[in-house]
Design an enzyme around this catalytic site. Structure first.
Site, PDB file in Angstrom:
ATOM      1  N   SER A   1       0.831  -1.209   0.000  1.00 16.58           N
ATOM      2  CA  SER A   1       0.000   0.000   0.000  1.00 16.58           C
ATOM      3  C   SER A   1       0.865   1.259   0.000  1.00 16.58           C
ATOM      4  CB  SER A   1      -0.959  -0.051   1.192  1.00 16.58           C
ATOM      5  OG  SER A   1      -2.013   0.883   1.027  1.00 16.58           O
TER       6      SER A   1
ATOM      7  N   ASP B   1      -9.612  -5.034  -5.041  1.00 17.18           N
ATOM      8  CA  ASP B   1      -8.970  -3.833  -4.511  1.00 17.18           C
ATOM      9  C   ASP B   1      -9.187  -2.665  -5.470  1.00 17.18           C
ATOM     10  OD1 ASP B   1      -7.372  -1.959  -3.276  1.00 17.18           O
ATOM     11  OD2 ASP B   1      -5.493  -3.035  -3.575  1.00 17.18           O
TER      12      ASP B   1
END
Length: 324
Positions: free
Chosen positions: A168, A267
């Site tokens: 991330s 995602d």
């Protein structure tokens, strides 16, 4: 006797991640508790300890039990995720992931503890992360006294096999450090062999894939960037968060020879990460790009469910990449 109850006023509410109050206090809503290092993990046989790099930067080092005192191992320098505002190298979730990965790859894993926003706005995290990479690389040359050196790194790091990576926001950091390493030498002229960008946090004003098409400035990922770097030139189209905006440095300058981009089907960041991988291929960069896509899973699923078979398989892919 009169009593007065004071209710703090919220300045910024980015639930379920973080709240910032007008008095300057910060409430981190998503937090995995910190755990101490392990002299030896009974399950994996991996040792861990903490190291101070500078007054603002530290790290947790994970070492699989070596076969002899100077056995050389591949190295992963890891940057945790959390939107630049939460997370820690010392958290239960990251400690567990790094321990398992160190065992699987037979690698020395150094997980960096960088400063968080909003108390320390960007580019602080990038500078901390680069300083950590320089400190690690400095162990390849004899410029430090014995007291300044971390023996696990001096004794066991194979500097011909050093990778960087992160999840991330950590994947974002790894990208930006790979670019920096392409133009700014590291101590000992250490070269980054590979970079793992797992579910990387990239964003921008022009929607890609499943990103919201309306009110994009109200999206959580947009707001997290503004919280992290309120003075960013270009805002959400700053090259640090949008690597293919106007004025961004060429992706051909990535200072590594191998790149792994990991994404998950569910995602919201996946579409942009896949475009990133394609643009790296088109840039003229002289390296190998590998895209790993996991079906039916969400953002950084492997951190939260490490016993999941898909998570185990992903960690094995990382381990193979690191140990090459």
């Amino acid at each position: 006797m009169n009593t007065t109850t004071t209710t703090k006023e919220v300045l910024t509410d980015l639930s379920p991640v973080i709240k910032v109050y007008t008095d300057g206090t910060v409430e981190r809503l998503l937090h995995s508790p910190d755990v101490p290092p392990s002299p030896e993990d009974t399950t994996t046989g991996v040792y861990s300890k903490d190291a101070t790099i500078s007054p603002t930067v530290s790290a947790r080092i994970h070492l699989p039990k070596p076969t002899h005192p100077t056995q050389k191992l591949p190295v992963l320098v890891y940057y945790h995720g959390g939107g630049f505002c939460i997370g820690s190298a010392f958290s239960h979730l990251d400690h567990r992931l790094m321990t398992v990965l160190s065992a699987e790859a037979g690698a020395l894993v150094i997980s960096v503890e960088y400063r968080l926003t909003p108390e320390h706005p960007l580019p602080a995290a990038y500078e901390d992360s680069w300083d950590a990479l320089k400190w690690i690389s400095s162990h390849s040359v004899d410029t430090q006294t014995n007291s300044e050196k971390e023996k696990w790194i001096s004794n066991h790091a194979d500097f011909s096999r050093i990778s960087i990576g992160g999840d991330s926001a950590g994947g974002n950091i790894a990208h930006n450090l790979a670019l920096r390493a392409g133009s700014e030498p590291l101590p000992g002229n250490v070269k980054i062999a590979g970079a793992i960008l797992s579910h990387p946090y990239f964003w921008g004003s022009n929607p890609i894939g499943n990103e919201p098409k309306e009110d994009i400035d109200q999206s959580l990922l947009y707001q997290l960037w503004l919280l992290a770097y309120p003075s960013a030139p270009g805002g959400i189209d700053n090259p640090l968060i949008n690597p293919f905006c106007d004025g961004a440095p060429s992706l051909s300058g990535l200072g590594c020879s191998r790149l792994m981009v990991c994404v998950s089907e569910m995602d919201i960041l996946t579409g942009r990460a896949k475009v990133y991988a394609e643009k790296v291929k088109e840039s003229g960069w002289n390296g190998v790009v590998e895209v790993v896509e996991i079906e039916g899973e969400g953002h950084c699923f492997h951190i939260f469910g490490i016993e999941n078979e898909k998570a185990k398989n992903l960690i094995k892919r990382w381990a193979t990449f690191i140990s090459q």
